[in-house]
Every structure is written in C-alpha cells, then in structure tokens.
Design an enzyme around this catalytic site. Structure first.
Site, PDB file in Angstrom:
ATOM      1  N   ASP A  71      -9.856   7.437  15.641  1.00 26.70           N
ATOM      2  CA  ASP A  71      -8.442   7.371  15.280  1.00 26.70           C
ATOM      3  C   ASP A  71      -7.803   8.723  15.600  1.00 26.70           C
ATOM      4  O   ASP A  71      -7.676   9.594  14.751  1.00 26.70           O
ATOM      5  CB  ASP A  71      -8.323   7.041  13.789  1.00 26.70           C
ATOM      6  CG  ASP A  71      -6.896   6.763  13.352  1.00 26.70           C
ATOM      7  OD1 ASP A  71      -5.999   6.779  14.211  1.00 26.70           O
ATOM      8  OD2 ASP A  71      -6.680   6.535  12.149  1.00 26.70           O
ATOM      9  N   ASP A 126      -9.535   2.276  17.384  1.00 31.23           N
ATOM     10  CA  ASP A 126      -9.168   1.591  16.137  1.00 31.23           C
ATOM     11  C   ASP A 126      -8.166   0.462  16.328  1.00 31.23           C
ATOM     12  O   ASP A 126      -7.636  -0.080  15.355  1.00 31.23           O
ATOM     13  CB  ASP A 126      -8.647   2.591  15.109  1.00 31.23           C
ATOM     14  CG  ASP A 126      -7.264   3.131  15.452  1.00 31.23           C
ATOM     15  OD1 ASP A 126      -6.792   2.934  16.598  1.00 31.23           O
ATOM     16  OD2 ASP A 126      -6.641   3.763  14.574  1.00 31.23           O
ATOM     17  N   ASP A 158      -1.625   7.791  16.951  1.00 26.12           N
ATOM     18  CA  ASP A 158      -0.830   8.366  15.865  1.00 26.12           C
ATOM     19  C   ASP A 158      -0.345   9.768  16.218  1.00 26.12           C
ATOM     20  O   ASP A 158      -1.013  10.510  16.944  1.00 26.12           O
ATOM     21  CB  ASP A 158      -1.665   8.448  14.584  1.00 26.12           C
ATOM     22  CG  ASP A 158      -2.092   7.078  14.078  1.00 26.12           C
ATOM     23  OD1 ASP A 158      -1.295   6.134  14.195  1.00 26.12           O
ATOM     24  OD2 ASP A 158      -3.232   6.956  13.581  1.00 26.12           O
ATOM     25  N   ARG A 192       0.825  -1.202   0.000  1.00 20.60           N
ATOM     26  CA  ARG A 192       0.000   0.000   0.000  1.00 20.60           C
ATOM     27  C   ARG A 192       0.865   1.260   0.000  1.00 20.60           C
ATOM     28  O   ARG A 192       1.776   1.403   0.824  1.00 20.60           O
ATOM     29  CB  ARG A 192      -0.919  -0.007   1.219  1.00 20.60           C
ATOM     30  CG  ARG A 192      -1.895   1.154   1.272  1.00 20.60           C
ATOM     31  CD  ARG A 192      -2.771   1.058   2.501  1.00 20.60           C
ATOM     32  NE  ARG A 192      -3.568   2.268   2.685  1.00 20.60           N
ATOM     33  CZ  ARG A 192      -4.123   2.615   3.822  1.00 20.60           C
ATOM     34  NH1 ARG A 192      -4.001   1.844   4.888  1.00 20.60           N
ATOM     35  NH2 ARG A 192      -4.825   3.725   3.911  1.00 20.60           N
ATOM     36  N   TYR A 213       0.394   5.706  -0.327  1.00 16.92           N
ATOM     37  CA  TYR A 213      -0.511   6.841  -0.454  1.00 16.92           C
ATOM     38  C   TYR A 213      -0.535   7.273  -1.918  1.00 16.92           C
ATOM     39  O   TYR A 213       0.416   7.044  -2.668  1.00 16.92           O
ATOM     40  CB  TYR A 213      -0.036   8.011   0.400  1.00 16.92           C
ATOM     41  CG  TYR A 213      -0.127   7.804   1.888  1.00 16.92           C
ATOM     42  CD1 TYR A 213      -1.280   7.330   2.493  1.00 16.92           C
ATOM     43  CD2 TYR A 213       0.956   8.110   2.710  1.00 16.92           C
ATOM     44  CE1 TYR A 213      -1.367   7.157   3.868  1.00 16.92           C
ATOM     45  CE2 TYR A 213       0.884   7.943   4.084  1.00 16.92           C
ATOM     46  CZ  TYR A 213      -0.276   7.463   4.654  1.00 16.92           C
ATOM     47  OH  TYR A 213      -0.352   7.291   6.015  1.00 16.92           O
TER      48      TYR A 213
END
Length: 331
Positions: free
Chosen positions: A242, A205, A210, A173, A175
């Site tokens: 998240d 999540d 993050d 994956r 972006y």
C-alpha cells in the site's frame, strides 16, 4: 447540493488550515520517542492511542515552526499508459464540480464528480494524472481533509467512483483520532493485486495510489489539488503493498523549498517520522496488528516515487483495457 468548480489553488480565506500558535518546541521525533517509552508496558490498544497522540505532537511541532517561518526542480514525467482509453475524459480540472447525494454521516452519502456538461465523471478514470506542461507535478483527489476522522474513500466498485464513507461490519468507519495531513489518491493509478513486487514479495492492495499531502492548508473533501511529489513509503498492510506517496501542494509557501524527501526531513522536522508512526499504529485500537514497511522503513526519494507512479499508471492502463474486474472501470 452542487459545489462550485474545484480549483487547483483554493482561495486561502475559504480553506485556511487549522494552525497551532506558539513557538518551535522540542523536535517532534523526540516527542514521539517519549510517548513510545511511556506506552511501553501498556496493552496494545493503549499503546496505539499513545502513539497516535505522539503523532499529534509531531504535527503540532511542525506547524509551530511553520507559523514562525522557521521551516524553511522537478523530475521526468510519467509516460502515458501504452493502452489507449476510449471513454470521455476531463480536459481540465477547473471544469469539474462535485455533487452530494445522501445525508452526510450516513451510509447513503456519496460525493459525485461532474464534468462541464453536468454529467458524472470518474475521479479515478477520467481526471488527468499529470499537470499539463509541468514535469513532476500531479493531480491529487482529496478524500480526507486534514484534522478530520471520517474514513472517506472513493467507491472503486460503484459506477462513477464517488467518494463514500467506508463501512465495516455494518458501521461507518472513523479513525480513532484525526489524521494530521490531507489524504487522497492519484487518478489513473492502480496497485495490481495480481502483481507481486519483485523486492518486497507482496501484492498490490487493489486501490489507486494514496497521497499524503503535508502542506499547511486543509483541503476540502473532493478538492482536486496540484501537488509536488517528494517521496514514497512502502507500507505493508495485512500482507498487501500500500504505497503512500508524500507530496506538498504546489501553491504551499514551502513548496519551492522542498524538492526531495531529504528536504522534508530538514525543513519540517518530525513530519516524516510522524507519517510513518501514524500509519504504523492507526489500526491497533481495533485489535489489529501494527503495519510494517519495506526498505528498512525508509521513505524513498522522489526518483523512486516517480517510478512507482509510472508502474501503477501502467497497471491502471491494463486494468482499463481488460475490463475484467469487479472494480468499476466504465467499461
């Protein structure tokens, strides 16, 4: 390949950030608004690409201001989780090295973290959360350096939680466009998927919290960076909470001028809006819906960010004690 120790203050000559020369142009928020208007009648995937481009305008505008010096405290710390953790833990981040196993750009690539004795340690469970003796400063582990596209993340279900590239439908994956800030996570935190947020009515999540680091220099993948927390954004992605903590590297030239998210709004114009719009749109080129945000899309201030860190640290401590999870906790 084993890297040298990862330090909290990387030499600037080895890790200088990509810069945008020139002048301090139109406000980045205005550039994003213009792109949004132009994309209004396009299919969603094209609108997503347009909005990602507008985030680039936001980031470049901020960097231009930084280049010409036109972008011009600490709160209570986090209490340690009530649950004692019995396994080996890293005493200082300076002793940590990383080791790459597998070919970069392949599904086999892994970046492991090693302690002073050369044995594996978990960047999630064994690294410290807080900077010792400095209230309000925390350690961030960088997964994705700024201006890169590979979607790297710690493997929460694998032994020792190395960094790997995310795989979706059998493919690595990336972006669709680069992320304009350093991206990583806070050790010893966890967004509990069994816990429903009292106000937002969504569950966590199942990942560490993050961090979006807005400083001028690009981190290295796996770098452990001391950051100053400034605010937090409550993103809701596929019905899950998240959190995105917004922070700046403690050794950044602007760190002393930024003490809360309002300072970012005034001294780094367009950056907060750019973060929100980037995370709103980044999945739409794949046909996914827009992400949404709680609290009226407001980025909450430092006080609330520290509360989120405390809450998720407590959740992590409970996770470590229970050991009853598909996640790798070292139990």
């Amino acid at each position: 390949m084993v890297s040298p120790p990862l330090r909290s203050r990387a030499p600037r000559e080895l890790a200088s950030a990509p810069s945008a020369g020139g002048f301090c142009g139109p406000p980045a928020a205005g550039a994003m608004q213009l792109a949004r208007v132009r994309a209004g009648g396009a299919p969603r995937a094209r609108r997503g690409a347009a909005l990602l481009a507008s985030c680039a305008a936001a980031a470049l505008a901020a960097h231009r201001c930084l280049a010409f010096g036109l972008l011009a405290g600490r709160s209570s710390g986090v209490k340690r989780g009530a649950v004692a953790v019995g396994r080996r833990a890293v005493q200082t981040v300076e002793e940590v090295r990383t080791e790459v196993r597998g070919k970069e750009g392949s599904a086999e690539f892994r970046r492991f973290f090693l302690g002073a004795d050369g044995k594996e340690v978990s960047p999630w469970h064994d690294l410290p959360l807080e900077v010792s003796g400095v209230k309000g400063d925390f350690w961030m582990v960088t997964e994705i350096p700024k201006m890169t596209k590979p979607k790297m993340e710690i493997a929460t279900k694998e032994p020792w939680n190395p960094i790997a590239q995310d795989v979706k439908n059998g493919a690595l994956r990336d972006y669709h466009g680069p992320i304009f800030w350093n991206y990583g996570f806070l050790p010893q935190t966890w967004e509990d998927p069994s816990h429903m947020h009292n106000e937002l009515k969504v569950n966590g999540d199942d990942d560490p919290v993050d961090v979006v680091e807005i400083g001028s220099r690009a981190h290295k993948q796996g770098e452990i960076v001391r950051v100053k927390v400034l605010g937090v954004l409550a993103m809701i992605d596929s019905g899950e909470l998240d959190w995105k903590v917004i922070a700046i590297s403690a050794d950044d030239e602007l760190a002393d001028q930024l003490n809360d998210i309002k300072d970012v709004e005034t001294k780094m114009v367009g950056v907060v809006a750019g973060i929100r719009e980037w995370f709103r749109w980044y999945k739409t080129p794949d046909g996914k819906p827009l992400n949404s945000f709680g609290y009226g899309e407001e980025v909450l201030g430092k006080k609330r960010a520290l509360e989120v860190i405390q809450e998720t640290h407590d959740s992590w401590a409970r996770l470590r004690e229970s050991g009853g999870s598909k996640l790798w906790t070292g139990k």
